[in-house]
Write a protein that holds these residues in place. Structure first.
Motif, PDB file in Angstrom:
ATOM      1  N   ALA A 260       0.820  -1.213   0.000  1.00  0.00           N
ATOM      2  CA  ALA A 260       0.000   0.000   0.000  1.00  0.00           C
ATOM      3  C   ALA A 260       0.852   1.260   0.000  1.00  0.00           C
ATOM      4  O   ALA A 260       0.427   2.310  -0.509  1.00  0.00           O
ATOM      5  CB  ALA A 260      -0.932   0.002   1.212  1.00  0.00           C
ATOM      6  N   SER A 261       2.054   1.184   0.570  1.00  0.00           N
ATOM      7  CA  SER A 261       2.896   2.370   0.634  1.00  0.00           C
ATOM      8  C   SER A 261       3.880   2.473  -0.529  1.00  0.00           C
ATOM      9  O   SER A 261       4.363   3.558  -0.854  1.00  0.00           O
ATOM     10  CB  SER A 261       3.667   2.404   1.964  1.00  0.00           C
ATOM     11  N   ALA A 262       4.203   1.341  -1.177  1.00  0.00           N
ATOM     12  CA  ALA A 262       5.141   1.363  -2.301  1.00  0.00           C
ATOM     13  C   ALA A 262       4.527   2.124  -3.469  1.00  0.00           C
ATOM     14  O   ALA A 262       3.368   1.898  -3.835  1.00  0.00           O
ATOM     15  CB  ALA A 262       5.495  -0.058  -2.722  1.00  0.00           C
ATOM     16  N   SER A 263       5.290   3.025  -4.053  1.00  0.00           N
ATOM     17  CA  SER A 263       4.775   3.870  -5.132  1.00  0.00           C
ATOM     18  C   SER A 263       5.722   3.842  -6.316  1.00  0.00           C
ATOM     19  O   SER A 263       6.813   4.413  -6.272  1.00  0.00           O
ATOM     20  CB  SER A 263       4.589   5.316  -4.640  1.00  0.00           C
ATOM     21  N   ARG A 264       5.323   3.190  -7.390  1.00  0.00           N
ATOM     22  CA  ARG A 264       6.136   3.161  -8.602  1.00  0.00           C
ATOM     23  C   ARG A 264       6.356   4.552  -9.182  1.00  0.00           C
ATOM     24  O   ARG A 264       7.484   4.893  -9.562  1.00  0.00           O
ATOM     25  CB  ARG A 264       5.485   2.252  -9.645  1.00  0.00           C
ATOM     26  N   PRO A 265       5.297   5.386  -9.267  1.00  0.00           N
ATOM     27  CA  PRO A 265       5.519   6.730  -9.819  1.00  0.00           C
ATOM     28  C   PRO A 265       6.567   7.522  -9.032  1.00  0.00           C
ATOM     29  O   PRO A 265       7.365   8.255  -9.635  1.00  0.00           O
ATOM     30  CB  PRO A 265       4.133   7.377  -9.726  1.00  0.00           C
ATOM     31  N   PRO A 291       9.743  -5.528   1.504  1.00  0.00           N
ATOM     32  CA  PRO A 291       8.751  -6.445   0.927  1.00  0.00           C
ATOM     33  C   PRO A 291       7.604  -5.741   0.229  1.00  0.00           C
ATOM     34  O   PRO A 291       6.886  -6.368  -0.554  1.00  0.00           O
ATOM     35  CB  PRO A 291       8.252  -7.234   2.143  1.00  0.00           C
ATOM     36  N   GLY A 292       7.399  -4.450   0.485  1.00  0.00           N
ATOM     37  CA  GLY A 292       6.313  -3.730  -0.167  1.00  0.00           C
ATOM     38  C   GLY A 292       6.460  -3.655  -1.675  1.00  0.00           C
ATOM     39  O   GLY A 292       5.463  -3.527  -2.401  1.00  0.00           O
ATOM     40  N   TRP A 293       7.701  -3.762  -2.158  1.00  0.00           N
ATOM     41  CA  TRP A 293       7.941  -3.672  -3.600  1.00  0.00           C
ATOM     42  C   TRP A 293       7.815  -5.027  -4.292  1.00  0.00           C
ATOM     43  O   TRP A 293       7.875  -5.086  -5.535  1.00  0.00           O
ATOM     44  CB  TRP A 293       9.334  -3.112  -3.856  1.00  0.00           C
ATOM     45  N   ALA A 294       7.665  -6.090  -3.538  1.00  0.00           N
ATOM     46  CA  ALA A 294       7.576  -7.422  -4.140  1.00  0.00           C
ATOM     47  C   ALA A 294       6.377  -7.495  -5.085  1.00  0.00           C
ATOM     48  O   ALA A 294       5.261  -7.124  -4.724  1.00  0.00           O
ATOM     49  CB  ALA A 294       7.455  -8.486  -3.056  1.00  0.00           C
TER      50      ALA A 294
END
Length: 322
Positions: A260-265, A291-294
């Protein structure tokens, strides 16, 4: 150190310091239990030197279990002396030990010996013993191994106990986490001088408050002489962008514990930032950490799988070698 399951070094018994580390208490506590409650070792060398056998250790482990339930130390010591086996009379209610705030223990059976000591000290909310044990395990194993093999599994064991039984171990988790941060900062050397274009910036993405793993990475990098700037939890977007512009880091580590916190942009935006004179513009290498980016990694951006890999990746980008 003696083998975890053996009686002691060369069958001569354990020292008081070794026993204290196994139990998760300070050596002064072990000596106090000997002096006050008669829980001392049966073997002494040179007249005064204590050597603890497996049977001695079993009595002390039972003492720890009983005091964890809320039983007064004197009563716990009496029961520990009476019970020949550490498994005898295991349920405290059979001895009248059940009381307000009683706990059944974390039961860290899958942990290394040092982790069991940490879990017991954390469960008792014993700050002195916990600090001593954390400092020892970091000094003995180094930060990366201490975190990966001892500290993190201990934190996970406490969390599993809470989730499995519904018992509220929140205060134990917070207590242990706070002392881990203190140990990390005590162990880290003085930060090396920051060289232009050769520093790493570490921050949790906006909305991410789980900063402990990033604290571990910061300490591990400092231990290896990597210049860093650490911004901690939930750094707002505007502040992150301004920090990158002002410091010109060669590497930016963005930690996300949850998807929920990982942001690609955001990761793409930071990776596209430039500084320097025209014709010689520089961009940072952005590492997506945690792990948020997994499952939602950003193409072209490194995503180290663990602490050791993150340390290696940052050191490579910054240009710090052994």
């Amino acid at each position: 150190m003696a083998p975890p399951d053996g009686p002691g070094r060369q069958d001569g018994g354990l020292t008081t310091g070794e026993v204290a580390r196994r139990l998760g208490v300070a050596p002064t506590t072990v000596r106090s239990w000997d002096r006050r409650y008669g829980l001392g070792p049966r073997l002494r060398t040179g007249g005064t030197h204590r050597r603890w056998t497996a049977a001695d250790l079993a009595r002390l482990e039972r003492m720890c279990e009983l005091t964890t339930t809320g039983l007064p130390p004197s009563e716990a010591a009496r029961l520990a002396r009476e019970q020949a086996s550490p498994d005898a009379g295991r349920a405290p209610e059979q001895s009248g030990a059940k009381g307000p705030g009683a706990r059944t223990g974390v039961r860290p059976g899958g942990l290394r010996q040092e982790g069991r000591g940490l879990a017991r000290a954390a469960l008792r909310l014993d700050p002195g013993a916990l600090d001593e044990l954390l400092d020892t395990v970091i000094a003995d194993h180094g930060l990366v191994t201490a975190w990966t093999e001892v500290i993190m599994p201990t934190l996970q064991a406490v969390g599993r106990k809470w989730g499995r039984t519904g018992e509220k171990y929140v205060e134990v988790e917070h207590f242990l986490s706070w002392h881990v941060v203190g140990a990390l900062r005590r162990s880290a050397p003085t930060a090396p001088s920051v060289r232009p274009g050769a520093t790493a910036l570490l921050a949790c993405v906006p909305g991410e408050n789980h900063e402990l793993p990033l604290e571990v990475l910061a300490a591990a990098l400092a231990e290896r002489g990597v210049p860093i700037r650490m911004f901690g939890a939930a750094l707002p977007v505007e502040a992150l962008v301004e920090a990158v512009h002002r410091t010109g880091p060669v590497a930016v580590g963005l930690w996300a514990q949850s998807r929920a916190s990982a942001s690609r942009p955001l990761a793409r935006h930071v990776a596209a930032m430039e500084w320097g004179v025209r014709g010689a513009r520089t961009r940072p290498v952005v590492l997506t950490l945690g792990p948020g980016w997994a499952g939602q990694t950003v193409p072209g951006l490194p995503h180290p799988s663990g602490l050791a890999e993150a340390v290696t990746a940052v050191r490579s980008v910054v240009g710090v070698t052994e």
